[in-house]
Design a protein around this motif. Sequence first.
Motif, short mmCIF file in Angstrom:
data_model
loop_
_atom_site.label_atom_id
_atom_site.label_comp_id
_atom_site.label_asym_id
_atom_site.label_seq_id
_atom_site.Cartn_x
_atom_site.Cartn_y
_atom_site.Cartn_z
N PRO A 152 0.77 -1.23 0.23
CA PRO A 152 -0.08 0.10 0.03
C PRO A 152 0.83 1.30 0.03
O PRO A 152 1.99 1.30 0.38
N VAL A 153 0.28 2.30 -0.74
CA VAL A 153 0.96 3.57 -0.57
C VAL A 153 -0.22 4.71 0.01
O VAL A 153 -1.37 4.39 -0.13
N ASN A 154 0.34 5.63 0.28
CA ASN A 154 -0.52 6.85 0.78
C ASN A 154 -1.22 7.43 -0.69
O ASN A 154 -0.29 7.82 -1.47
N TRP A 155 -2.55 7.68 -0.77
CA TRP A 155 -3.17 8.06 -2.00
C TRP A 155 -4.01 9.12 -1.74
O TRP A 155 -4.70 8.88 -1.01
N CYS A 156 -3.61 10.20 -2.44
CA CYS A 156 -4.43 11.34 -2.35
C CYS A 156 -5.27 11.39 -3.53
O CYS A 156 -5.01 11.67 -4.81
N PRO A 157 -6.79 11.38 -3.35
CA PRO A 157 -7.50 11.19 -4.33
C PRO A 157 -7.70 12.40 -5.09
O PRO A 157 -8.11 12.44 -6.35
N SER A 158 -7.59 13.33 -4.38
CA SER A 158 -7.85 14.71 -5.00
C SER A 158 -6.74 15.14 -6.15
O SER A 158 -6.86 15.55 -7.13
N GLU A 172 -4.52 13.35 6.49
CA GLU A 172 -5.09 14.19 5.32
C GLU A 172 -3.73 14.83 4.51
O GLU A 172 -2.86 14.66 4.96
N CYS A 173 -4.16 14.93 3.28
CA CYS A 173 -2.97 15.41 2.38
C CYS A 173 -2.64 16.90 2.74
O CYS A 173 -3.24 17.59 2.81
N ALA A 178 -7.42 16.90 1.55
CA ALA A 178 -8.35 15.52 1.24
C ALA A 178 -7.77 14.32 2.30
O ALA A 178 -6.48 14.15 2.30
N THR A 179 -8.97 13.44 2.43
CA THR A 179 -8.49 12.49 3.33
C THR A 179 -7.79 11.59 2.43
O THR A 179 -8.05 11.19 1.31
N VAL A 180 -6.36 10.92 3.07
CA VAL A 180 -5.42 10.11 2.36
C VAL A 180 -6.10 8.70 2.35
O VAL A 180 -6.45 8.25 3.52
N VAL A 181 -5.97 7.92 1.42
CA VAL A 181 -6.47 6.42 1.47
C VAL A 181 -5.23 5.68 1.10
O VAL A 181 -4.24 6.13 0.54
N LYS A 182 -5.36 4.39 1.42
CA LYS A 182 -4.32 3.15 1.15
C LYS A 182 -4.57 2.86 -0.24
O LYS A 182 -6.04 2.69 -0.54
N LYS A 183 -3.67 2.65 -1.04
CA LYS A 183 -3.85 2.11 -2.26
C LYS A 183 -2.79 1.10 -2.71
O LYS A 183 -1.49 1.43 -2.38
N ASP A 184 -3.19 -0.16 -3.25
CA ASP A 184 -2.07 -1.06 -3.58
C ASP A 184 -1.58 -0.82 -4.74
O ASP A 184 -2.11 -0.69 -5.69
N LEU A 185 -0.08 -0.89 -4.67
CA LEU A 185 0.81 -0.75 -5.91
C LEU A 185 1.65 -1.86 -6.01
O LEU A 185 2.22 -2.38 -4.89
#
Length: 813
Positions: A152-158, A172-173, A178-185
């Motif tokens: 997972p990485v920290n991902w800012c959706p905005s 938050e970013c 924006a709320t930071v989410v986890k995203k798999d890479l």
Amino acid sequence: MDMKKIEKKWQAIWEKEKIANFNPKNIDKKYYCLEMFSYPSAAKLHLGHWYNYGPTDSFVRYKKMKGYETFQPMGFDAFGLPAENYAIKTGIHPKDSTEKNIANMEQTLREMGALFDWNAEVKTCNEDYYKWTQWLFLKLYEKGLAYRKEAPVNWCPSCKTVLANEQVVNGECERCGATVVKKDLTQWFFKITDYAEELLQGLKDLDWPEKTKLMQKNWIGKSIGAEIEFTCESGDKFKVFTTRADTLFVVSFIVFAPEHPLVKKLTSDGQREEVEKYLYEASKANEIERLSTTREKTGVYIGHNAINPINGKAVPIYVADYVLYSYGTGAVMGVPSGDERDFEFATKYNLPIVRVTKGINCNDDLPFHEEGIIVNSKGFDGMTTQEGRKAIVNKLIQEGKAEYKINYRLRDWLVSRQRYWGAPIPVVYCEKCGIVPVPYSELPVRLPYDVEFTPDGESPLAKHKGFMETKCPVCGGPAHRDPDTLDTFVCSSWYYLRYPDAHNAKEPFNPDIINKMLPVDKYVGGAEHACMHLLYARFITKALRDMGYLNFDEPFKSLVHQGVILGPDGLRMSKSKGNIVAPDPYVEEYGADVLRLYLMFGFSYTEGGPWNDDGIKAITKFLDRIERLAAKINSLPVDKNADKHAPNGKEEKALLYAVNYAIKCVDRDMDSFSFNTAVARLMELLNAIYKYDGAETEKNIPLFKDCFKKLVLLLAPCAPHFAEEIWEGLGNKTSVFYSKYPECDESALTLDEVEVAVQINSKMRTKLVVPSEIDEQGIREIIEKDEKLAAEINGREIKKLIIVPKRLINIIL
RNA sequence: GCCGCUGUGGUGAAACUGGCAGACGCGUCGGACUCAAAAUCCGAUGGUAGCGAUACCGUGUCGGUUCGAGUCCGACCAGCGGCACCA
């Protein structure tokens, strides 16, 4: 003395004479002293740089005078996030800003007057360096120590971009909030865990601060235990890891991490909805929440049970996010009576809590996790927990249901960064051939200059077609490159190997040279690198050794952390607090030597402390006193009968004592980084010489001159420009740093008489001057004769006489 | 929460393996030089009591070991650093 002028003068002379350059002819006398290289920032050198590099340079100069061929290189850890962020903000290309900053810092580092061997300079962002960083990556890949997996990485959706941990503020970013989410890479990892045991064992023999070794030890986090196999009612089997197999009998539940594959399989229809909901919530929980220990434990029963292999009892299986999938087996046996977390969980969900350990002479309120005596475990009761642990595991091993197991907390090193300003990962992805390493002959994989930094979600490399699109080195078909770059810690994990052979165009380093030059004899840098950089560097050294490139096991034999100079308010210096103290005004007003000397004298080197310039004038005063004394000495007549003056007389003996005492102490203190006491001893020596000068007896001019000369030699490493100037004034034609360090004449330190403290019944009563080589009988005689003591003793019998030679006499009545 | 480090005068700090606590500086006070100041030099400077020799107290707090503890052991307090549910 005009400090500015003499600094320029001597720096020019040192440069001309190449005094800082390592001479390979003397490699058998090498002393490799390394300071952690700098990050090229736009700001000028701060006090921290001065504090790190100034006193350490004095240490190097000291070693040089002690006859070592010193090697003190300097370079720049030039890749990294700040330059890229700066580019996003200002549009100035990281390469341009970094090169400008480096040029700037080189200039100011030179003005410090340190003996850096600029010949060996290393800049990690240069092609001729990162080419070999890529080489290192490929070697690790060949050796099976580099692999890819999802993480997972920290991902800012905005912003549609990956964020570094430090860019995430309260979940938050940093930039847009924006709320930071986890995203798999899919990302690259180095298999540092293969070396966990050796990294742990190797600590024992290192001359490092105990604190740092302990931090690495905890970071590696070895735990010895066992994996025990449970069977589910369904017949599925799974393992739990435990260090306390002795508590197996009272397991009252099992917990799976949310990611555990059996969760989905075993969840009953009745519980499915609730479990799915829990899993969703758990995946949403951000880092902060998950890491908080005060957070209440939550979990859900999955509607399925497991059988305890030791007693056949069925226990419920829960899913809960306090169990980590990445550690052990991702499944845990719940023993509420012996573990705080399990206790909390059991209390909340009304699960049985049964004692399994009785404490030995101590408070054993539940939960009780210490060693003791086993209870409630049929067949094992009465054993100590240590014995029971073995017995239970051994029994299960015979049944094929357990094995001994060691786990480490250490994780593999994630080296992919979704960033531009770093070393490109030298791998291409081919539709046909899959992952293909770039052939060594095609290195370096160049970082393109013409990229855009607009933060539109993709890293600059990913949208650079000319970079991304390439041909497969194996089949020649279309392929693309990795858009990620390497963590800058990869660059800094091997730079100490490059310095001694910095211009080698054929290989990263010549093993023959490196095996002679390393390990680093003294490494000096901040304690904040205890667990990252210092561990990575050790790992890379060991990996390269196993590939046959090196014949030593550890890169840094001896390590020192300098303390931190805080702002005058006692807080860490930072722009936002407005408490930054710049060194420049001090250098301007007092000179580089004075600032260095003050930093050495005013702080305990490994402690640091709040900045305060109250004492800096005293350093100037100290140097002025030396200068005045030099003028006086130079005006004294040459004594033709020099040889006839054998030192006798009280004053001369006292002076000789002072000189030799100073030599002995300064030598020892410089060697152990006790710079503050070394400078104090120099001040004492100066005071002693002044005292001799002020005495009314006839001067022994050769002795007087000789003592002063020794003072200058001792001072030279600490105030190099100033000492050179004085040294030259004394009529010397060559640099003071070609001179030998003075040696202590021990015979001058043995005194005929010493003052000792006298205690009666351990209370200080008086002081006596006694012959230094006196025996107990002699002491008794002196005591008897002394009026004051006789009065105190008052005819009582001396029951015991404690004598600490040359220090203390304790009369017990 | 766990682990670790640190705690000494007005102040920065010393004290090697338990042995004269406060080296070396800063500051303060007094003195010399000076018309005066700066610079320089000399002296004093842990606290309390005393004119004084001297006495008592004193290394975060409380206890212990020891002839003797800043130093070793135990408990606690405060500050800093590391780790963050690692089973």
